[in-house]
Scaffold this motif. Sequence first.
Motif, PDB file in Angstrom:
ATOM      1  N   SER A 234       0.783  -1.240   0.000  1.00 49.18           N
ATOM      2  CA  SER A 234       0.000   0.000   0.000  1.00 49.18           C
ATOM      3  C   SER A 234       0.810   1.283   0.000  1.00 49.18           C
ATOM      4  N   GLY A 235       2.035   1.284   0.510  1.00 46.82           N
ATOM      5  CA  GLY A 235       2.842   2.499   0.542  1.00 46.82           C
ATOM      6  C   GLY A 235       2.808   3.298   1.832  1.00 46.82           C
ATOM      7  N   SER A 236       2.103   2.835   2.864  1.00 45.71           N
ATOM      8  CA  SER A 236       2.189   3.508   4.168  1.00 45.71           C
ATOM      9  C   SER A 236       2.207   2.473   5.287  1.00 45.71           C
ATOM     10  N   ALA A 237       3.375   2.300   5.871  1.00 48.19           N
ATOM     11  CA  ALA A 237       3.529   1.353   6.972  1.00 48.19           C
ATOM     12  C   ALA A 237       2.643   1.745   8.152  1.00 48.19           C
ATOM     13  N   ALA A 238       2.616   3.046   8.452  1.00 47.13           N
ATOM     14  CA  ALA A 238       1.853   3.509   9.615  1.00 47.13           C
ATOM     15  C   ALA A 238       0.368   3.175   9.447  1.00 47.13           C
ATOM     16  N   LEU A 239      -0.180   3.447   8.259  1.00 50.29           N
ATOM     17  CA  LEU A 239      -1.605   3.140   8.064  1.00 50.29           C
ATOM     18  C   LEU A 239      -1.847   1.636   8.032  1.00 50.29           C
ATOM     19  N   ASN A 240      -0.897   0.871   7.507  1.00 52.26           N
ATOM     20  CA  ASN A 240      -1.073  -0.588   7.538  1.00 52.26           C
ATOM     21  C   ASN A 240      -1.258  -1.067   8.980  1.00 52.26           C
ATOM     22  N   LEU A 241      -0.416  -0.557   9.872  1.00 56.36           N
ATOM     23  CA  LEU A 241      -0.508  -0.956  11.282  1.00 56.36           C
ATOM     24  C   LEU A 241      -1.830  -0.473  11.894  1.00 56.36           C
ATOM     25  N   ALA A 242      -2.215   0.758  11.555  1.00 50.72           N
ATOM     26  CA  ALA A 242      -3.495   1.284  12.062  1.00 50.72           C
ATOM     27  C   ALA A 242      -4.661   0.444  11.543  1.00 50.72           C
ATOM     28  N   TYR A 243      -4.556  -0.036  10.311  1.00 54.89           N
ATOM     29  CA  TYR A 243      -5.629  -0.844   9.726  1.00 54.89           C
ATOM     30  C   TYR A 243      -5.676  -2.242  10.357  1.00 54.89           C
ATOM     31  N   VAL A 244      -4.521  -2.771  10.744  1.00 57.54           N
ATOM     32  CA  VAL A 244      -4.549  -4.034  11.502  1.00 57.54           C
ATOM     33  C   VAL A 244      -5.296  -3.793  12.818  1.00 57.54           C
ATOM     34  N   ALA A 245      -4.992  -2.668  13.471  1.00 53.41           N
ATOM     35  CA  ALA A 245      -5.681  -2.330  14.729  1.00 53.41           C
ATOM     36  C   ALA A 245      -7.188  -2.239  14.517  1.00 53.41           C
ATOM     37  N   ALA A 246      -7.592  -1.670  13.390  1.00 54.99           N
ATOM     38  CA  ALA A 246      -9.014  -1.429  13.129  1.00 54.99           C
ATOM     39  C   ALA A 246      -9.743  -2.663  12.597  1.00 54.99           C
ATOM     40  N   GLY A 247      -9.010  -3.767  12.395  1.00 55.59           N
ATOM     41  CA  GLY A 247      -9.646  -4.972  11.867  1.00 55.59           C
ATOM     42  C   GLY A 247      -9.903  -4.906  10.369  1.00 55.59           C
ATOM     43  N   ARG A 248      -9.276  -3.952   9.695  1.00 57.68           N
ATOM     44  CA  ARG A 248      -9.456  -3.834   8.236  1.00 57.68           C
ATOM     45  C   ARG A 248      -8.434  -4.683   7.488  1.00 57.68           C
ATOM     46  N   LEU A 249      -7.343  -4.989   8.151  1.00 61.02           N
ATOM     47  CA  LEU A 249      -6.320  -5.904   7.648  1.00 61.02           C
ATOM     48  C   LEU A 249      -6.033  -6.884   8.775  1.00 61.02           C
ATOM     49  N   ASP A 250      -5.551  -8.083   8.419  1.00 61.98           N
ATOM     50  CA  ASP A 250      -5.336  -9.107   9.441  1.00 61.98           C
ATOM     51  C   ASP A 250      -3.867  -9.284   9.820  1.00 61.98           C
ATOM     52  N   GLY A 251      -2.958  -8.927   8.914  1.00 64.57           N
ATOM     53  CA  GLY A 251      -1.538  -9.071   9.224  1.00 64.57           C
ATOM     54  C   GLY A 251      -0.684  -8.212   8.311  1.00 64.57           C
ATOM     55  N   TYR A 252       0.512  -7.890   8.807  1.00 62.50           N
ATOM     56  CA  TYR A 252       1.415  -6.987   8.086  1.00 62.50           C
ATOM     57  C   TYR A 252       2.851  -7.345   8.434  1.00 62.50           C
ATOM     58  N   TRP A 253       3.763  -7.256   7.458  1.00 64.54           N
ATOM     59  CA  TRP A 253       5.178  -7.488   7.772  1.00 64.54           C
ATOM     60  C   TRP A 253       6.051  -6.590   6.909  1.00 64.54           C
ATOM     61  N   SER A 254       7.259  -6.347   7.406  1.00 63.83           N
ATOM     62  CA  SER A 254       8.240  -5.586   6.637  1.00 63.83           C
ATOM     63  C   SER A 254       9.628  -5.803   7.218  1.00 63.83           C
ATOM     64  N   THR A 255      10.636  -5.662   6.358  1.00 63.89           N
ATOM     65  CA  THR A 255      12.028  -5.690   6.829  1.00 63.89           C
ATOM     66  C   THR A 255      12.754  -4.418   6.405  1.00 63.89           C
ATOM     67  N   SER A 256      12.002  -3.332   6.224  1.00 63.39           N
ATOM     68  CA  SER A 256      12.671  -2.111   5.764  1.00 63.39           C
ATOM     69  C   SER A 256      12.271  -0.874   6.566  1.00 63.39           C
ATOM     70  N   LEU A 257      11.661  -1.069   7.730  1.00 65.91           N
ATOM     71  CA  LEU A 257      11.127   0.107   8.429  1.00 65.91           C
ATOM     72  C   LEU A 257      12.115   0.716   9.411  1.00 65.91           C
ATOM     73  N   LYS A 258      11.934   1.994   9.633  1.00 64.58           N
ATOM     74  CA  LYS A 258      12.641   2.726  10.685  1.00 64.58           C
ATOM     75  C   LYS A 258      11.689   2.872  11.884  1.00 64.58           C
ATOM     76  N   ALA A 259      12.262   3.280  13.010  1.00 63.40           N
ATOM     77  CA  ALA A 259      11.446   3.418  14.230  1.00 63.40           C
ATOM     78  C   ALA A 259      10.248   4.338  13.995  1.00 63.40           C
ATOM     79  N   TRP A 260      10.441   5.422  13.221  1.00 65.44           N
ATOM     80  CA  TRP A 260       9.337   6.377  13.052  1.00 65.44           C
ATOM     81  C   TRP A 260       8.206   5.828  12.182  1.00 65.44           C
ATOM     82  N   ASP A 261       8.486   4.800  11.366  1.00 66.48           N
ATOM     83  CA  ASP A 261       7.419   4.195  10.562  1.00 66.48           C
ATOM     84  C   ASP A 261       6.488   3.350  11.424  1.00 66.48           C
ATOM     85  N   MET A 262       7.054   2.737  12.472  1.00 70.11           N
ATOM     86  CA  MET A 262       6.284   1.717  13.199  1.00 70.11           C
ATOM     87  C   MET A 262       5.888   2.068  14.630  1.00 70.11           C
TER      88      MET A 262
END
Length: 262
Positions: A180-208
């Motif tokens: 999708s292009g936004s790590a932060a929203l992916n995580l927020a969407y997992v929280a909201a039940g709109r997505l079920d899982g997310y992974w990455s090996t390229s994030l910085k602390a501020w992304d997550m």
Amino acid sequence: MEFLEAAKEAALAAGQVLEEWAGKFTVSEKGPADLVTEADVAAQNAIVSVLQPRFPQHGFLGEEGLRHAAGVGDFRWIIDPLDGTTNYVHRFPYYAVSIALEQAGELVAGVIYDPSKRELFAARRGAGATLNNQPLQTSRFQRLRDAMVIASFPPNAKSDSSPLKRFLHVINHAQTVHRSGSAALNLAYVAAGRLDGYWSTSLKAWDMAAGVLIAREAGGRATRMDGSLLDLAIPDILCTNGTALHEELSLRLGEVESGTAP
Ligand code: IPD
Ligand code: CA
Ligand code: CA
């Protein structure tokens, strides 16, 4: 409480800056396909101008060159003023402001604001997560074959790289896989039940940082991909709805690492 309210105020101010800059920004490359605009910097300035006068002793870490050590106490704000810059540049409405506060290395507050949809995700440690003040809960899908999952790649990722191999392997086992292009929203969407899982090996602390707290407070689980303890300084995250899906997705991702993926 005052920390979370200040973070919300700062995120809304930054969101307004992003929308004001839309259509008039110019784009530069930090590296190949790694974009930045004046809006990234202006949004970070807006956040700092809300938080710093209120918390002059706190440390700051922000993507756009912001580094201040804490004076007294162990508080540090971790800020991505615009997560999803490539989407922002293309006017694809999936980008957000991400602000977290940690105390002695523990996440205590987090806010993610999507100005396109006016959605404000927030969490305080031990107090649950909310979206526009309504409580959030992760989804209950337990099996990968029933799950909608999502990955982030580094800018300029190549087709023969590990992130792409993992993506293609999980496609064989999940119901749907997105990028999708936004790590932060992916995580927020997992929280909201709109997505079920997310992974990455390229994030910085501020992304997550903010997204990890919000997802956990909504019932989710965030670890490294192999299930071990998450470290914001290491680019390795798996975040799910907190069901058995976590172990299954971890296993599938590990199959690529160990070379046992068919
Ligand atoms: C990027 C986004 C993207 C992820 C990249 C990040 P930015 O952040 O979170 O989803 O794949 O690794 O750098 O540059 O838009 O703040
Ligand atoms: Ca980012
Ligand atoms: Ca950014």
